[in-house]
Design an enzyme around this catalytic site. Structure first.
Site, mmCIF file in Angstrom:
data_model
loop_
_atom_site.group_PDB
_atom_site.id
_atom_site.type_symbol
_atom_site.label_atom_id
_atom_site.label_comp_id
_atom_site.label_asym_id
_atom_site.label_seq_id
_atom_site.Cartn_x
_atom_site.Cartn_y
_atom_site.Cartn_z
ATOM 1 N N LYS A 614 4.754 -3.992 0.027
ATOM 2 C CA LYS A 614 5.096 -2.872 0.889
ATOM 3 C C LYS A 614 6.525 -2.098 0.674
ATOM 4 O O LYS A 614 7.135 -1.555 1.529
ATOM 5 C CB LYS A 614 4.759 -2.940 2.421
ATOM 6 C CG LYS A 614 3.309 -3.264 2.623
ATOM 7 C CD LYS A 614 2.361 -2.709 1.949
ATOM 8 C CE LYS A 614 1.998 -1.114 2.323
ATOM 9 N NZ LYS A 614 0.896 -0.563 1.265
ATOM 10 N N THR A 615 7.405 -2.563 -0.631
ATOM 11 C CA THR A 615 8.480 -2.337 -0.911
ATOM 12 C C THR A 615 8.830 -1.194 -1.687
ATOM 13 O O THR A 615 9.763 -0.874 -1.918
ATOM 14 C CB THR A 615 9.444 -3.549 -1.023
ATOM 15 O OG1 THR A 615 8.754 -4.143 -2.324
ATOM 16 C CG2 THR A 615 9.290 -4.481 0.055
ATOM 17 N N GLY A 616 7.429 -0.947 -2.410
ATOM 18 C CA GLY A 616 7.254 0.208 -3.345
ATOM 19 C C GLY A 616 7.295 -0.425 -4.862
ATOM 20 O O GLY A 616 7.502 0.107 -5.960
ATOM 21 N N THR A 617 6.546 -1.627 -4.558
ATOM 22 C CA THR A 617 6.057 -2.339 -6.154
ATOM 23 C C THR A 617 5.140 -1.433 -6.845
ATOM 24 O O THR A 617 5.092 -1.625 -8.212
ATOM 25 C CB THR A 617 5.503 -3.587 -5.587
ATOM 26 O OG1 THR A 617 4.393 -3.430 -4.705
ATOM 27 C CG2 THR A 617 6.525 -4.572 -5.036
ATOM 28 N N SER A 712 5.023 -0.937 7.753
ATOM 29 C CA SER A 712 4.203 -0.511 6.529
ATOM 30 C C SER A 712 2.881 -1.335 6.217
ATOM 31 O O SER A 712 1.619 -0.951 6.088
ATOM 32 C CB SER A 712 4.913 -0.278 5.498
ATOM 33 O OG SER A 712 4.334 -0.066 4.444
ATOM 34 N N GLY A 834 2.548 5.729 0.446
ATOM 35 C CA GLY A 834 3.052 6.699 0.839
ATOM 36 C C GLY A 834 2.142 7.520 2.020
ATOM 37 O O GLY A 834 1.970 8.741 2.114
ATOM 38 N N TYR A 837 2.288 8.112 8.923
ATOM 39 C CA TYR A 837 1.955 7.510 10.179
ATOM 40 C C TYR A 837 3.169 7.596 11.300
ATOM 41 O O TYR A 837 4.266 8.100 10.637
ATOM 42 C CB TYR A 837 1.802 5.993 10.165
ATOM 43 C CG TYR A 837 2.607 5.278 9.220
ATOM 44 C CD1 TYR A 837 3.793 4.718 9.336
ATOM 45 C CD2 TYR A 837 2.276 5.025 7.625
ATOM 46 C CE1 TYR A 837 4.527 4.199 8.610
ATOM 47 C CE2 TYR A 837 2.877 4.470 6.950
ATOM 48 C CZ TYR A 837 3.945 3.589 7.270
ATOM 49 O OH TYR A 837 4.920 3.180 6.300
HETATM 50 P P1 A3P Z 1 4.192 3.276 2.917
HETATM 51 O O1 A3P Z 1 2.748 3.803 2.448
HETATM 52 O O2 A3P Z 1 4.017 2.743 3.946
HETATM 53 O O3 A3P Z 1 5.019 4.615 2.820
HETATM 54 P P2 A3P Z 1 3.757 -1.076 -2.174
HETATM 55 O O4 A3P Z 1 3.498 -0.285 -3.648
HETATM 56 O O5 A3P Z 1 4.457 -2.193 -2.573
HETATM 57 O O6 A3P Z 1 2.563 -1.493 -1.420
HETATM 58 O O7 A3P Z 1 4.556 -0.121 -1.413
HETATM 59 C C1 A3P Z 1 4.043 0.914 -0.872
HETATM 60 C C2 A3P Z 1 5.264 1.797 -0.474
HETATM 61 O O8 A3P Z 1 6.032 2.196 -1.537
HETATM 62 C C3 A3P Z 1 4.832 2.914 0.205
HETATM 63 O O9 A3P Z 1 4.991 2.511 1.682
HETATM 64 C C4 A3P Z 1 6.089 3.830 0.043
HETATM 65 O O10 A3P Z 1 6.954 3.998 1.095
HETATM 66 C C5 A3P Z 1 6.957 3.126 -0.936
HETATM 67 N N1 A3P Z 1 7.132 4.065 -2.152
HETATM 68 C C6 A3P Z 1 8.223 4.157 -2.971
HETATM 69 N N2 A3P Z 1 8.309 5.072 -3.849
HETATM 70 C C7 A3P Z 1 6.934 5.603 -3.648
HETATM 71 C C8 A3P Z 1 6.450 6.624 -4.580
HETATM 72 N N3 A3P Z 1 7.086 7.265 -5.643
HETATM 73 N N4 A3P Z 1 5.038 7.002 -4.230
HETATM 74 C C9 A3P Z 1 4.556 6.383 -3.222
HETATM 75 N N5 A3P Z 1 5.271 5.422 -2.473
HETATM 76 C C10 A3P Z 1 6.298 4.986 -2.669
#
Ligand code: A3P
Length: 881
Positions: A614-617, A712, A834, A837
């Site tokens: 949930k950090t943007g991986t 998240s 993304g 919520y």
């Molecule tokens: P949320 O869905 O809570 O906003 P991960 O891929 O590690 O599971 O992280 C998901 C999070 O990546 C999303 O959390 C979102 O905030 C973040 N994020 C960062 N850059 C993004 C992008 N370009 N498109 C979608 N989500 C992105």
């Protein structure tokens, strides 16, 4: 008158009867002698005389038997005090590379005794206690002088610690340039004399520390080195441990008042002088007996906290049965010798049996005499344990599929059945360790299916050297045990041709390498070969000699049990070894030699994106994959873009399974394989495993505010219709107490634990250097991915530099940056990334801000130490605190 036949005939006829008889007897004797000599040489053409092992003649030293030493008072031992210490030793070394310091560490390691080394600098001094507990149950000084001349303040701390926790001290007298005569040892009522040459060492049977070591024998000959120190004292606190005679004549002449009959080389201080117990060694660990006395001192002075078991298991494997070359194999007489040696050894080592590994294809491939040796082995099959080698001694890793491997095994099994060889031992050994480690999956499968194998052994895990690091593991329900080498290889068949010569063999047996293997390792599987039992019968000589020597000098209890039982014992002793640790086969020459040529080490990632979740991986993963020279893993049918190899059950599938997820790079120096598994970040098993397989890999992690990350994750679980998340507010989840239902506590942990960033990063930094770790700011990745990707490319050193500026664009409807496609449209991440919520409630935010405060403080310290900028969210969290 002359008769026909002439005068000579007459002469012959005139020879008296007794002479003729004697001549006939002589001629007969001569021809018998020639036949005997001929027979002797014919039978000995291939062989040197066989060596008989020496007779064991142990002198059992009875208690109080030594006339030199009066009966001493026993030391005070307060075990209760010592129970507050950790089972670890603190070793003060002179420098990180000092020879004796390294030997002490190696010996402790070989015996799996925990220790910490500390360089005696005088500047810093280690702390000895933690929360009222002692961190060490033994203190060791590589150099006695450093102990004696310690700064008073530090010496007081150490002495007080030893007294309070009943911890003893071992110290070695370092080399001295001056000849010290009657030099007082610090403030103690003890004197020493240095730089002596000594000979003939014995032990004092009344010395209380002897446990593993047995007194009674005298080690005859010069002790190694010319710089021995001896100790003298009249105080009752000193109890001699070992003593020797001097061979430095000049010294004796100079010191007429010294008793010449013995000199104490190792002295025990019973603690009757100042309450601290010590052992002083008058020389280093070069002398074999000192290694035993050192281990006994460690046991004794730590009140048993650093103690060793006396039980030792040995198994002697004879590999390559039927395989040897003509002229090197066993004959009938060798088989007889093997059987009788086995029964002699059985009286010394309960349960002893030789364990014979056969390759049926080579049956009857010697000369006529040797072929009768093959038959003698089979006729005595019931005397031994048997295990299968490969049918034609082929290396299993050369088989690409399981079926052909199985066919070979079936041939060997058929051979065994036809010739009365038992087939139910459950143990097998692969020629040249091939296929066992590095693991060749078809071997394990075929072994299980054809032979029902449960246990094997290798010397290759994790590496051949150093032998003290060899370990075991279990793979596909087959126990893999560490194996020991004893210097007997296929080509070592004559005692005088032993590598390094006969003296080297004797040294190894009499206190040297082979003997020390018995001391240091509780389970010893020795590898020998058929040819070591023919010819000179070198192996029989070696084992009988070393076992007798072990029994003369130690109290070890040697035993042999069948391999399956041995396997179970091993993992009972070392349960922490059950799980294997995979390494890169190409990082070890011996491993790559037994690694299939159809496999490549290029199919391993060069960097890992480790999360946390949930950090943007996923965004980072997608953006990295846009780079022409960065290749991601193939998706998994179960975990999608994540392989999740290092953290869970997949790890036990092995590296072949892992590598299947990666393409073979067309240019392995230019192209970068990588995988992203966001679960790696906070799993404590992962850094160690990842480092073992990918020591040079770069590690990429992304951090956002841990409170936001937790929220998240909670939303993620709600989106996946997790009942607990649906039925409880986020506040309820993160504030759940220990009494809450398990499912709620589990969700709480998954929300909160990964956000303790500093704890997890430290774990990674214990294995990877900081230079291999990249910490990205997840907020920056979200709002300014171009500069984040620039930074990442630079860190990875990947070429060419990819222009993300023209390939990423903010998509207002998604609210995030997305990939620009060739048709000019944007391709964004799926709906699960993304999400929309409601914002976090302020009381939850406050709660989490407090909850994470100590972790965030640690993180800021860590980032500062690493020379990294603090992300904005962290500055904000720490502002005003
Ligand atoms: P949320 O869905 O809570 O906003 P991960 O891929 O590690 O599971 O992280 C998901 C999070 O990546 C999303 O959390 C979102 O905030 C973040 N994020 C960062 N850059 C993004 C992008 N370009 N498109 C979608 N989500 C992105």
């Amino acid at each position: 008158m002359t008769t026909r036949g002439g005068p000579s005939m007459k002469w012959a006829l005139r020879i008296p009867q007794p002479y003729i008889k004697r001549a006939i007897i002589l001629a007969l004797g001569f021809s018998l002698l020639s036949i005997w000599i001929l027979a002797y040489y014919v039978s000995q053409t291939k062989q040197n005389p066989r060596w008989e092992p020496p007779q064991a003649n142990c002198k059992l030293a009875g208690s109080k038997a030594n006339p030199f030493f009066p009966v001493r008072p026993q030391p005070m031992r307060d075990v209760a005090k010592n129970s507050r210490t950790q089972p670890a030793a603190l070793v003060f070394v002179e420098s990180a590379y000092s020879k004796l310091g390294q030997e002490i560490a190696a010996l402790l390691e070989a015996n799996r005794l925990k220790y910490k080394t500390e360089i005696v600098s005088g500047k810093s001094f280690p702390s000895f206690t933690e929360l009222g507990h002692g961190k060490y149950s033994l203190v060791i000084f590589e150099n006695l002088n450093k102990y004696l001349h310690m700064d008073k303040w530090n010496r007081d701390i150490l002495d007080r610690y030893c007294l309070e926790f009943n911890v003893g001290i071992i110290s070695f007298v370092g080399k001295s340039e001056d000849n010290l005569l009657n030099k007082k040892v610090g403030d103690f009522p003890l004197y020493m004399h240095s730089n002596l040459r000594l000979k003939d060492c014995s032990l004092n049977p009344d010395c209380p520390l002897l446990y593993l070591t047995r007194a009674g024998e005298t080690w005859r000959g010069n002790l190694p080195g010319e710089d021995w120190t001896i100790f003298q004292s009249n105080h009752t606190t000193y109890e001699p441990v070992a003593y020797a005679k001097t061979s430095s004549l000049e010294y004796v002449h100079m010191n007429e008042n010294l008793d010449r009959s013995y000199h104490v080389t190792v002295m025990q201080d019973l603690g009757l002088y100042d309450g601290i117990q010590r052992v002083f060694f008058g020389n280093d660990l070069n002398f074999w007996l000192h290694r035993l006395l050192f281990l006994d001192s460690a046991t004794y002075l730590s009140q048993g906290k650093l103690s060793l078991s006396l039980e030792r298991f040995i198994l002697v494997d004879i590999d390559d049965i039927f395989v040897g070359k003509v002229g090197t194999r066993m004959q009938t007489s060798d088989v007889k010798a093997l059987v009788s040696a086995q029964s002699r050894l059985g009286s010394l080592v309960p349960g002893f049996r030789f364990n014979l590994g056969f390759s049926g294809y080579f049956y009857y491939s010697g000369d006529d005499i040797e072929d009768t040796g093959d038959d003698a082995l089979l006729a005595n099959a019931h005397e031994f344990w048997w295990f299968p080698h490969m049918w034609a001694h082929t290396q299993p890793h050369t088989f690409t599929n399981e079926t052909s491997l199985r066919e070979q095994m079936i041939l060997n099994k058929r051979f065994a059945k036809e010739h009365g060889i038992p087939t139910d031992g459950g143990y097998a050994v692969a020629p040249h360790h091939s296929g066992v480690y590095p693991v060749h999956v078809p071997l394990y499968e075929a072994w299980r299916k054809v032979w029902g194998i449960k246990v094997t052994s290798t010397e290759e895990y994790p590496h051949l050297r150093p032998p003290r690091h060899r370990r075991g593991f279990i793979y596909k329900n087959i126990m893999v045990l560490p194996r020991q080498t004893c210097g007997l290889f296929t080509h070592t068949i004559f005692i005088d041709k032993y590598p390094g010569g006969r003296s080297r063999l004797e040294e190894s047996i009499h206190g040297g390498e082979l003997f020390q293997t018995f001391i240091n390792s509780r389970v010893n599987i020795f590898m020998t070969h058929l040819s070591n039992y023919g010819n000179d019968r070198l192996a029989l000589y070696t084992f009988e000699s070393v076992i007798k020597f072990v029994q003369c000098w130690t109290n070890l209890q040697l035993k042999t049990v069948p391999p399956m039982e041995l396997g179970r014992k091993y993992f009972d002793l070392y349960p922490e070894e059950v799980n294997p640790v995979w390494q890169n086969p190409c990082d070890d020459k011996r491993h790559s030699a037994i690694w299939s040529k159809y496999k490549t080490c290029d199919r391993l990632p060069r960097f890992l994106v480790i999360g946390p979740q949930k950090t943007g991986t996923t965004a980072l993963y997608a953006f990295l994959s846009m780079h022409p020279n960065i290749l991601s893993n193939f998706p998994s049918s179960k975990t999608f873009e994540e392989v999740q190899f290092f953290n869970g059950a997949n790890y036990y599938r092995g590296i072949d399974w892992y590598m299947e997820f990666f393409p073979t790079p067309s240019n392995s120096s230019l192209q970068y394989l990588f995988e992203k598994s966001a679960t790696y970040f906070d799993n404590e098993l992962v850094p160690k495993r990842a480092h073992a397989l990918l020591p040079r890999a770069k590690i990429v992690t992304i951090l956002i505010n841990p409170a936001r990350r937790a929220y998240s994750w909670y939303q993620h679980m709600r989106a996946h219709e997790d009942a607990v998340a649906l039925n409880h507010s986020f506040y309820k989840v993160v504030t759940a107490t220990d009494e809450a239902p398990r499912s709620l506590r589990e969700l709480k942990n998954r929300c909160l634990n990964p956000g303790k960033y500093a704890v997890h990063l430290e774990m990674w930094l214990n294995h990877y250097p900081a230079s291999q770790l990249l910490i990205l700011d997840g907020d920056q990745l979200r709002t300014d991915p171009v500069s984040t990707m620039w930074k990442t490319q630079k860190f990875l050193k990947v070429k060419p530099h990819f222009d993300y500026d023209s390939h990423l664009r903010y998509d207002p409807s998604k609210g995030f940056y997305c990939q620009v496609m060739p048709n000019g449209k944007t391709k964004c991440l799926g709906r699960s990334k993304g999400r929309h919520y409601p914002p976090m409630e302020s009381d939850t935010e406050k709660f989490l801000s407090n909850y994470y405060l100590p972790y965030n403080v640690e993180l800021s310290k860590l980032l500062t130490k690493l020379g990294q900028q603090l992300p904005d969210w962290l500055r904000e969290e720490l502002r005003g605190r």
